[in-house]
Design a protein around this motif. Structure first.
Motif: not given
Length: 525
Positions: A97-116
């Motif tokens: 009801d509130l939204y429509k969009f695309k979302q990634s998984d939680d980034l808490k443990k992502r290891t990509e260099p720039h995300i981290a």
């Protein structure tokens, strides 16, 4: 403890443990954040709720305190690589009801260099800076994800309230963006009941710009519908956790007035309703299907000439339309009844008439008229017959007990409430806590006037969901002259999905697409 080694046993050299190499790319932040004088100035301004500007940092307190930091990351190459890493993530379609969009998984443990690297900078150095500015101890909790908003995506009015959230943030990673592209961050004023009123400021997304604000009773905002078809509104967003601000008691809206039926006979039905729905045997078929599914759609319900007359009258300029809010609960227009043309008033009269209450009883089996027996009365009659038969078999008299004799049920009187609604792009209704608390058994009726080529992707359909669950139980799509009836219980809630601007762009004649209309009624036994 000494260890023994057998004769001739060689000693193997101990392997050196490899040090885990960090793949994190350090993120350098805006130089203004390193300036102690700037930090002190911003802290004082935030505490006094006054505006201030310090280089790339801007603090504004209208309609509620929010901070904008341009060029948040000092390296352009870091920003480009961060965008590239984010776009390679898996995204999931999010829609309710509130939204429509695309979302990634939680980034808490992502290891990509720039995300981290960004995650460490945000929840390390920047969290410390922000905590000092606000004068609170922010927790080390990492709460961050990536979102893609594309054509017709939207996030409607809300305040971000959830236990533990103290500050919300958004980092934009967008291509060159203009106001006409949509996707703005809109900020609302609030009334004396802490309910959102109107948008007074819209922030256009800008590459490498961070926006943040405290989550509070007045922090109502939305992401407006994305209107561009060839750009992606990419952003990182999340919350810094800490002690929540004190919240006032939730405002409870006054209940919608309900009315008794109007004393009108079946002559009115004969004038308006398709004759096939007046056939008793067909009504029995409808009731059988309704009792099995708790919903039904009756196509071509009104007589064709009446339907055309009402459809044309809906567009007359004499009707005064009033916006229904507040926007954290609903956004559509309702007709002022004293400005309706005669045929619309007559159609409302039909839906409120005693004869129509009886017709609905015949369609549904619900007791919406005194001539329709209640289920428990049928059960009482069956039980009484059984008692008599048992008494005859045993030779004893079967008289009702004094408890049954004195039992008198308090009569319930069927009532209804209803309105004529106009749905333009941007219209919707939302689920909310007060609605869940006040939920009750009811029969919903919707009679749409939407045009023969209205498509489901335009929105405007009604969804039924189980309380506190995401699963949709039923979706009712608007269809010209198709009467929708849905019976819901206390655990079922409903909302109307946001009407998007696609309804305008895909119409050869946009004048017929600017809105659709419906009669919306609720009947109570």
């Amino acid at each position: 403890m000494a260890s023994k080694r057998r004769p001739g046993e060689s000693v193997k050299p101990e392997k050196k443990r490899k040090r885990k190499r960090s793949c994190e790319e350090p993120a350098d932040l805006c130089s203004v954040l390193e300036d102690q004088q700037v930090k002190q100035t911003v802290r004082e301004a935030w505490g006094q709720k006054t505006a201030c500007t310090q280089g790339d940092l801007e603090l504004d307190c209208h309609p509620f305190p929010h901070c904008i930091i341009r060029n948040f990351l000092s390296s352009e190459s870091f920003v480009e690589n961060l965008q590239r890493e984010l776009l390679q993530l898996n995204f999931h379609e999010k829609s309710n009801d509130l939204y429509k969009f695309k979302q990634s998984d939680d980034l808490k443990k992502r290891t990509e260099p720039h995300i981290a690297g960004l995650r460490s900078a945000l929840f390390g150095r920047f969290r410390s800076w922000l905590g000092e500015v606000l004068g609170v101890e922010l927790e080390a909790t990492v709460d961050i994800s990536c979102a893609k908003y594309e054509y017709t995506d939207v996030l409607l009015c809300h305040d971000d309230e959830l236990e533990g959230r103290r500050v919300a943030f958004i980092l934009y990673l967008v291509p060159p963006w203009e106001d006409s592209d949509g996707g703005t961050l809109d900020l609302y004023t609030t009334d004396s009941n802490f309910q959102p009123e109107s948008i007074v400021k819209s922030l256009v997304p800008s590459l490498n710009t961070l926006v943040l604000f405290e989550v509070s009773p007045v922090s109502f905002h939305q992401v407006s519908e994305v209107l561009t078809e060839d750009k992606c509104r990419l952003s990182l967003s999340g919350w810094f956790h800490g002690p929540s601000l004190e919240r006032p008691p939730r405002h409870i809206e006054a209940p919608v007035p309900r009315s008794l039926h109007l004393p009108r006979d079946e002559t009115l039905l004969m004038e308006w309703v398709n004759p096939m729905y007046m056939d008793i045997s067909y009504q029995e078929q409808i009731q059988e299907e309704f009792e099995e599914n708790s919903e039904i759609q009756l196509k071509d319900f009104l007589q064709e000439d009446k339907f055309r007359e009402v459809r044309e009258a809906m567009r007359l300029s004499q009707i005064q339309w009033t916006k229904r809010g507040p926007p954290n609960k609903r956004c559509y227009e309702a007709a002022s009844l004293d400005t309706l043309p005669q045929c619309l008033s007559e159609c409302l009269e039909l839906l409120r008439s005693e004869a129509f209450f009886l017709l609905l009883s015949n369609f549904t089996g619900l007791r919406l008229h005194y001539l329709c027996p209640a289920d428990d009365e049928d059960e009482d009659e069956d039980e009484e017959k059984k008692d008599i038969q048992d008494g005859e078999a045993t030779g004893s008299s079967s008289e009702p007990s004094s408890a049954n004799t004195s039992r008198e049920k308090e009569p319930s009187i069927p009532v209804c409430c209803g309105e004529v609604r106009r749905w333009a792009p941007g219209g919707y209704t939302l689920l909310h806590d007060a609605e869940a608390a006040q939920a009750e058994y009811a029969l919903d009726l919707v009679l749409p006037f939407c045009g023969a080529d209205w498509q489901s992707e335009f929105g405007g359909f009604t969804c039924y969901v189980a309380n506190e669950e995401d699963e949709e139980l039923l979706t009712v799509y608007p269809e010209d002259n198709s009467l929708a009836l849905v019976y819901r219980d206390k655990e079922t809630l409903k909302f109307v999905k946001h009407v998007n601007n696609k309804s305008l762009s895909e119409s050869a004649d946009s004048s017929t697409r600017r809105a659709f209309y419906d009669f919306s009624f609720v009947y109570y036994e």
